[in-house]
Design a protein around this motif. Sequence first.
Motif, PDB file in Angstrom:
ATOM      1  N   CYS A   1       0.608  -1.493   0.273  1.00  0.00           N
ATOM      2  CA  CYS A   1      -0.469  -0.308   0.025  1.00  0.00           C
ATOM      3  C   CYS A   1       0.953   1.488  -0.116  1.00  0.00           C
ATOM      4  O   CYS A   1       1.982   1.618   0.761  1.00  0.00           O
TER       5      CYS A   1
ATOM      6  N   TYR B   1      -4.370   8.806  -7.437  1.00  0.00           N
ATOM      7  CA  TYR B   1      -5.836   7.907  -6.543  1.00  0.00           C
ATOM      8  C   TYR B   1      -6.619   7.411  -6.538  1.00  0.00           C
ATOM      9  O   TYR B   1      -7.301   6.268  -6.299  1.00  0.00           O
TER      10      TYR B   1
ATOM     11  N   GLN C   1      -7.174   3.784  -6.064  1.00  0.00           N
ATOM     12  CA  GLN C   1      -6.323   3.002  -4.763  1.00  0.00           C
ATOM     13  C   GLN C   1      -5.597   4.037  -4.069  1.00  0.00           C
ATOM     14  O   GLN C   1      -6.200   4.602  -3.446  1.00  0.00           O
ATOM     15  N   PRO C   2      -5.281   2.529  -3.146  1.00  0.00           N
ATOM     16  CA  PRO C   2      -5.699   2.683  -0.959  1.00  0.00           C
ATOM     17  C   PRO C   2      -4.455   3.681  -1.605  1.00  0.00           C
ATOM     18  O   PRO C   2      -3.116   4.155  -2.255  1.00  0.00           O
TER      19      PRO C   2
END
Length: 402
Positions: free
Chosen positions: A5, A21, A26-27
């Motif tokens: 991550c 992001y 996306q985290p």
Amino acid sequence: MERPCLRLDDPPSYSHFLHTYLLPNQPLIIGSSLIASWPAYNLWRRAGNQTKWEHLKDVYGDLEVTVADCATREFSDQRRDQRLFRDVVSLWEAGEGQSLYIKDWHLARTLTSKNPAHDMFYTTPEVFRDDWMNAYYSAHTEDDFRFVYVGAAGTFTPLHRDVYTSYSWSTNVCGHKRWWLFPPEQTHLLFRKGGEEHMETAYDVRDVDPSKYPFPSGWYHQVENLTDCISINHNWCNAVNLPSLYASMCAKVLEVEHALEDVRELLSQGAVQSADLDLEAWKQEWVSIVQDVVEKDAGWKYVHVCQTVRCRSTMLTPITVVSWTTFWRIILHALRLAMGRPCLVVDTLWPRTPSELMPSLDFIKTRVRACYEDFVKRPESERSLVAGLEEVLVNVKELLDE
């Protein structure tokens, strides 16, 4: 296979956050500099990342909170009740109530409703300001999607996906959490074999029966408090994830329709047997029933509503969930704000978001238009059957055509 991550020590610019992001979905982990100026970060914690329980009891002790008992499963969630904040903290201080977890505490809304001039304990970071859900709910309802979570070590939130695939940001003010995140492409692996139709996921990823779950949406996730922990969380959405929200709404309506199929049959048979034979009336009643259940779909509430027709839900957060009318009102509100049109705004709850903290107007309109054009062609004909919806859609179309 585990994925790393990404982590940033400092908050990104909005443009970088949007393109790196949000759009790729996306985290991201952001360092504590994001919240270093928050009163909560400086007043709720002491050296060593410990919680100032006495201070919190003095300031918030007389407020009522929703408490989940993590040791008692109730359908796909945990048993909940209402208690005073000070009573829960007193149990923890006495070494008791270690399975209790204060969840979905609308602390910001509560404080502001008591005193609009109240100094807020945090501010929403700029990269999360483009929030259609909280903008609409703060202006038009007595609800919102802003929460505080307070739990003892070992308390947890079972596996779930946030309401209608909305985004979620969560900030630890005190303590440490462990997160399990499952990317959207793994969603089909999370459902119980044979339970896909009703989205029956595992309850706890730490204890999974491999004969029932293939395991190893938005992103499904589970969270565990490794220490005593306080966090602030928002569910939110905007034009970027609007297509996902719209698809999730369509799927939820279909799920409810399947679960209530026996009700549909009773209504249609009653219309045929009626002397009036008003076929449109029964269809309108059917759509109204479906929308009412969808709007009340809030985890354990929905399970109880649908228990008689043998359906289950995996939604966990007991908050208001939108119907089609509310969904399009949220969009209309967002369009008016983005286009600088007159629009109700309660600055003490959710001030206007500057244009530089949202995508371009062309991008926003393109996303909304795609959902609109699909919705007006839906065979369910909610547009003409749901009270008040036609007017909202007309207003949305007028703004899209400008």
